[in-house]
Design an enzyme around this catalytic site. Sequence first.
Site, short mmCIF file in Angstrom:
data_model
loop_
_atom_site.label_atom_id
_atom_site.label_comp_id
_atom_site.label_asym_id
_atom_site.label_seq_id
_atom_site.Cartn_x
_atom_site.Cartn_y
_atom_site.Cartn_z
N SER A 31 -9.01 -0.55 6.55
CA SER A 31 -9.00 -1.52 7.64
C SER A 31 -7.63 -1.69 8.25
O SER A 31 -7.48 -2.35 9.26
CB SER A 31 -9.51 -2.89 7.14
N GLU B 189 -9.40 -14.47 -3.70
CA GLU B 189 -10.23 -13.89 -2.66
C GLU B 189 -10.53 -14.93 -1.59
O GLU B 189 -10.52 -16.13 -1.88
CB GLU B 189 -11.59 -13.43 -3.22
N LYS C 257 0.81 -1.23 0.00
CA LYS C 257 0.00 0.00 0.00
C LYS C 257 0.84 1.28 0.00
O LYS C 257 0.36 2.34 -0.44
CB LYS C 257 -0.94 0.01 1.20
N SER D 191 1.23 -9.79 -0.54
CA SER D 191 0.97 -8.36 -0.45
C SER D 191 1.34 -7.69 0.86
O SER D 191 1.48 -6.47 0.90
CB SER D 191 -0.51 -8.08 -0.76
N ASP E 159 -16.77 -11.15 -3.83
CA ASP E 159 -17.47 -10.13 -4.61
C ASP E 159 -16.89 -9.95 -6.00
O ASP E 159 -17.63 -9.76 -6.98
CB ASP E 159 -17.49 -8.80 -3.87
N GLY F 289 -15.66 -13.66 0.99
CA GLY F 289 -15.75 -12.35 0.33
C GLY F 289 -15.46 -12.46 -1.15
O GLY F 289 -14.46 -11.94 -1.63
#
Length: 325
Positions: A82, A208, A57, A308, A214, A212
Amino acid sequence: MTTTAAPITLDDIRDAAARIGGVAHRTPVLRSRTLDALVGAEVFLKCENFQRMGAFKFRGAYNAASRLTPEQLARGIAAYSSGNHAQAVALVARELGTTAVIVMPEDAPRAKRAATEGYGAEIVPYDRYSGDRVAIAEAVAAERGLTLIPPYEHPHIMAGQGTAALELLEETGELGALVVPVGGGGLMAGSATAAKGLHPGIRMIGVEPEAGDDTKRSLEAGRRIAVPVPRTIADGQAIEIPGELTFSVNRRLVDAMALVTDEEIRTAMRFAFERLKIVLEPSGATPLAALLAGRVGGLPRRLGLILSGGNVDAERFARLCGTSD
């Protein structure tokens, strides 16, 4: 006939790489003969757990925030997250001499909240199961005159995240597939833009948590689909719906999605610790989990994984991975 331009291009990612160069770490690419033998392929692990603040990030946050005007920086920046984007924005704000206000769920991992506050940010807590973090953050930013830097819905964020894949492919050369964790979709959008821009034939495979899914549902439907707020140990991927911008990229460039269980994630975290000698947080371990659990079909001879992040405290890590002899 009208066409819609892609939100980001390979040139945007190269520009981001130049901007973050010397500020972000160029993270290592690890190999494991044990892993190669288990899966029957050559696997290249891009270890973003060694990035500044412990996750990818930082790349996108710095690429976005460093482009703000002196006036914007003087007023301060805001974000919602989060945990990892929260830490990234907090650290970037400190690096750039400004302040940060972060809207963060009340149940965010303790270590992530502590690190965010340690970098000097103010935390505005909310209930992730009943509150709208975007609306809260937008209200705070408007009230205080702050510039809002979202975790994935921004071209500069996506371009910054794509520098991880760019670095990986510069080091490894052409790969048959790249496996990437998917939450809001920014890392995948940037990675897919970089990877397909360099090697159009590469397969982009997202991962995923089962709770979750999606993005998987959205890709199958051809439109964004919302799911209930996921309850999973992979807190960085507890997203209800893909981002609009990120999905516009991923629906074109992602070839397949894999789902993993929380137990498979735990197994991958243990494997990384015991065999690779690295610590991964649950979200950072999902690509490895998919590979070890056989969730990725048709493996090419050479493939890459983006691990990650590694932001998990010792107590939670021991609890998730098991403490018995």
